[in-house]
Design an enzyme around this catalytic site. Sequence first.
Site, PDB file in Angstrom:
ATOM      1  N   THR A 172       0.795  -1.185   0.178  1.00 51.32           N
ATOM      2  CA  THR A 172      -0.087  -0.043   0.110  1.00 51.32           C
ATOM      3  C   THR A 172       0.908   1.191  -0.057  1.00 51.32           C
ATOM      4  OG1 THR A 172      -1.841  -1.117   1.217  1.00 51.32           O
ATOM      5  CG2 THR A 172      -1.821   1.410   1.336  1.00 51.32           C
ATOM      6  N   PHE A 174       1.180   5.202   0.791  1.00 57.55           N
ATOM      7  CA  PHE A 174       0.364   6.279   1.778  1.00 57.55           C
ATOM      8  C   PHE A 174       1.101   7.665   1.384  1.00 57.55           C
ATOM      9  CE2 PHE A 174       0.147   2.281   4.045  1.00 57.55           C
ATOM     10  CZ  PHE A 174      -1.032   2.216   4.788  1.00 57.55           C
TER      11      PHE A 174
END
Length: 278
Positions: A172, A174
Amino acid sequence: MTRRIAYQGEPGANSHLVCQQAYPDWEPVPCASFEDAFAAVESGDADLAMIPIDNSIAGRVADIHHFLPTSDLHIVGERFLRIQFSLMALPEASVDSIRTVHSHVHALGQCRGVIRELGLTPVVAGDTAGAAREVSESGDPTQAAIAPPLAAEIYGLQVLREEIEDEDHNTTRFVVLSRDFEQAPRGNGPVVTTFIFNVRNLPAALYKALGGFATNGVNMTKLESYMVGGQFTATQFLAEVDGHPDDPPVRNALEELEFFTTEVKVLGVYPADAFRAS
């Protein structure tokens, strides 16, 4: 005075973990929703927010792509986190005793293999760490949760299986958001520039708008379209390019972009995370 960084989710979530890794001396501030995390920074209750924007399996985080264009916050950094999930349950539970597994819908979808292998019934929860807390509070040894390992520490659960995600490239990205526009300096390592733009209502407007990036040799790493005002025509786009607005190729491409758009707004100019190079 301790500085504060907001994130969406409960303690033990992946967003909490990446806050600890990136800002170990800061106080993490859990927020119930992305909107609350944005508001915490806008109001001054937190100095920064750590917000997921893309996942290598699930794709873009839809809510964030709608908040960013209308927010007054700016991107000042990025972090990549290799997502690791554990199967956890009460201390007295075992692999043989568990019957249901609770987690966020994306986490359940990313751990289908172990769910199928153990014959568990998936139960959708609002948040991975929240699922771990609920299992801890249930007192039920037939319930398990899929959550980051940090959640097991926080909620007193035992880890039954580690690294249960189906794909080992689950990552992921961010972005770090701030009230202040802090532009990374030019010439001090790789930089990413994120901006939004609205194309004019002209034939081939998007093609012409992007042409300047191709002719100037600028690498565009993201292009996302939006509905604006409920219309089924994609007139607004979020884009990211490698480079600094003061680099001649990027500067020339952005100048050319303005001929074919009604608005260009730079959301951030920030150091590229080292993960990109790997």
